[in-house]
Design a protein around this motif. Sequence first.
Motif, PDB file in Angstrom:
ATOM      1  N   LEU A   5      -5.897  76.561 -24.528  1.00 27.50           N
ATOM      2  CA  LEU A   5      -6.750  76.355 -25.703  1.00 27.50           C
ATOM      3  C   LEU A   5      -7.390  74.966 -25.689  1.00 27.50           C
ATOM      4  O   LEU A   5      -6.716  73.973 -25.392  1.00 27.50           O
ATOM      5  N   PRO A   6      -8.676  74.879 -26.026  1.00 23.53           N
ATOM      6  CA  PRO A   6      -9.346  73.575 -26.033  1.00 23.53           C
ATOM      7  C   PRO A   6      -8.669  72.587 -26.983  1.00 23.53           C
ATOM      8  O   PRO A   6      -8.304  72.931 -28.113  1.00 23.53           O
ATOM      9  N   ALA A   7      -8.499  71.376 -26.500  1.00 24.20           N
ATOM     10  CA  ALA A   7      -8.002  70.263 -27.320  1.00 24.20           C
ATOM     11  C   ALA A   7      -8.790  69.013 -26.931  1.00 24.20           C
ATOM     12  O   ALA A   7      -8.232  67.928 -26.799  1.00 24.20           O
ATOM     13  N   HIS A   8     -10.088  69.187 -26.751  1.00 22.01           N
ATOM     14  CA  HIS A   8     -10.935  68.119 -26.227  1.00 22.01           C
ATOM     15  C   HIS A   8     -10.991  66.934 -27.196  1.00 22.01           C
ATOM     16  O   HIS A   8     -11.009  67.100 -28.413  1.00 22.01           O
ATOM     17  N   TYR A   9     -10.989  65.734 -26.610  1.00 20.15           N
ATOM     18  CA  TYR A   9     -10.998  64.466 -27.341  1.00 20.15           C
ATOM     19  C   TYR A   9      -9.717  64.252 -28.158  1.00 20.15           C
ATOM     20  O   TYR A   9      -9.707  63.466 -29.101  1.00 20.15           O
ATOM     21  N   CYS A  10      -8.662  64.911 -27.749  1.00 18.47           N
ATOM     22  CA  CYS A  10      -7.358  64.757 -28.408  1.00 18.47           C
ATOM     23  C   CYS A  10      -6.257  64.502 -27.370  1.00 18.47           C
ATOM     24  O   CYS A  10      -5.371  65.336 -27.199  1.00 18.47           O
ATOM     25  N   HIS A  11      -6.273  63.449 -26.607  1.00 18.18           N
ATOM     26  CA  HIS A  11      -7.167  62.314 -26.733  1.00 18.18           C
ATOM     27  C   HIS A  11      -8.216  62.278 -25.628  1.00 18.18           C
ATOM     28  O   HIS A  11      -9.141  61.464 -25.674  1.00 18.18           O
ATOM     29  N   SER A  12      -8.063  63.094 -24.631  1.00 18.47           N
ATOM     30  CA  SER A  12      -8.954  63.065 -23.477  1.00 18.47           C
ATOM     31  C   SER A  12     -10.211  63.899 -23.733  1.00 18.47           C
ATOM     32  O   SER A  12     -10.172  64.887 -24.476  1.00 18.47           O
ATOM     33  N   SER A  13     -11.304  63.519 -23.087  1.00 18.46           N
ATOM     34  CA  SER A  13     -12.571  64.225 -23.293  1.00 18.46           C
ATOM     35  C   SER A  13     -12.543  65.665 -22.786  1.00 18.46           C
ATOM     36  O   SER A  13     -13.360  66.481 -23.209  1.00 18.46           O
ATOM     37  N   ALA A  14     -11.644  65.977 -21.869  1.00 15.66           N
ATOM     38  CA  ALA A  14     -11.369  67.375 -21.520  1.00 15.66           C
ATOM     39  C   ALA A  14      -9.852  67.509 -21.514  1.00 15.66           C
ATOM     40  O   ALA A  14      -9.160  66.828 -20.770  1.00 15.66           O
ATOM     41  N   ASN A  15      -9.355  68.374 -22.360  1.00 13.25           N
ATOM     42  CA  ASN A  15      -7.923  68.430 -22.622  1.00 13.25           C
ATOM     43  C   ASN A  15      -7.588  69.829 -23.125  1.00 13.25           C
ATOM     44  O   ASN A  15      -8.414  70.466 -23.784  1.00 13.25           O
ATOM     45  N   PHE A  16      -6.395  70.320 -22.798  1.00 17.39           N
ATOM     46  CA  PHE A  16      -6.009  71.668 -23.217  1.00 17.39           C
ATOM     47  C   PHE A  16      -4.582  71.703 -23.745  1.00 17.39           C
ATOM     48  O   PHE A  16      -3.711  70.958 -23.274  1.00 17.39           O
ATOM     49  N   SER A  17      -4.363  72.581 -24.705  1.00 17.95           N
ATOM     50  CA  SER A  17      -3.030  72.974 -25.135  1.00 17.95           C
ATOM     51  C   SER A  17      -2.708  74.312 -24.487  1.00 17.95           C
ATOM     52  O   SER A  17      -3.599  74.987 -23.948  1.00 17.95           O
ATOM     53  N   VAL A  18      -1.450  74.718 -24.558  1.00 15.34           N
ATOM     54  CA  VAL A  18      -1.028  76.017 -24.029  1.00 15.34           C
ATOM     55  C   VAL A  18      -0.274  76.763 -25.123  1.00 15.34           C
ATOM     56  O   VAL A  18       0.702  76.235 -25.684  1.00 15.34           O
ATOM     57  N   TYR A  19      -0.724  77.984 -25.412  1.00 15.82           N
ATOM     58  CA  TYR A  19      -0.071  78.799 -26.440  1.00 15.82           C
ATOM     59  C   TYR A  19       0.532  80.040 -25.805  1.00 15.82           C
ATOM     60  O   TYR A  19      -0.114  80.733 -25.017  1.00 15.82           O
ATOM     61  N   ASP A  20       1.773  80.311 -26.185  1.00 15.97           N
ATOM     62  CA  ASP A  20       2.509  81.482 -25.715  1.00 15.97           C
ATOM     63  C   ASP A  20       2.731  82.399 -26.920  1.00 15.97           C
ATOM     64  O   ASP A  20       3.601  82.136 -27.757  1.00 15.97           O
TER      65      ASP A  20
END
Length: 256
Positions: A139-154
């Motif tokens: 899942l997108p988590a951009h700018y949190c804190h990196s400009s391209a960043n992801f979370s993972v949901y199960d």
Amino acid sequence: MIGRVLFERDGHAWIAFGRDPERQDSVIDTNEYLIVSDGEAILLDPGGTEVFPAALSAISRHVSLDCIKAFFASHQDPDVLSSLPLWMALRPDAAVYMPKIWSSFMAHFGYEYVPNFRLLPDDGGELRLGRQGRTLRFLPAHYCHSSANFSVYDPFAKILFSGDLGAALLPDDHDSFFVEDFDRHVAHMEGFHRRWMPSNEAKNAWVAQARSLDIAMICPQHGAIFRGDDVGRFLDWLEGLEVGSGLVSYGVRVAG
């Protein structure tokens, strides 16, 4: 490094690793998470080179390394993936999932493994793990804190790996994997989030996305895990926090 089983049902499990009592004070404490499904595993944010020996030893006590089919890097920081060459020497056929725009930076951690990179577009993607094809969502988590960043949901385990969102810099005497007193825990999160999260808009978009999910636990890369009612408490706290003001908070004058 200590391993703690967070979830286990029908051949599917989450195991958290951290709280290494032998960690050097100069190295930030990190959590590594292993998802195992029907004997296939993915390691989330495998960590830096300094924690590799401890992580390897701890993980080997829970699963055979042959189970690890993939690694995931939420963003480009060295505490996330600088151990890549060491892991790939053991699992040379494993895939490495990462944000597309950071791939040429992460190649500096081991350019010979670039063919193993699986590049995630900005809107994320999915991975099916194990014989039953349990779905993991990037899942997108951009700018949190990196400009391209992801979370993972199960969705099966109802666990969200949040990376640096929810991160806390804990005192040495905090040995639990979980948040035990949310109000006291805020003091260990607030400075980190004000300094490292640059955008209220991005942060609140992530919060809205998280609220749309069925979540039993939120697992950050640093600090303690939120579970039960603390999941909602954390989302409420994060939504109300003003970020992007790190320079002012740390007494730096901004021209203009």
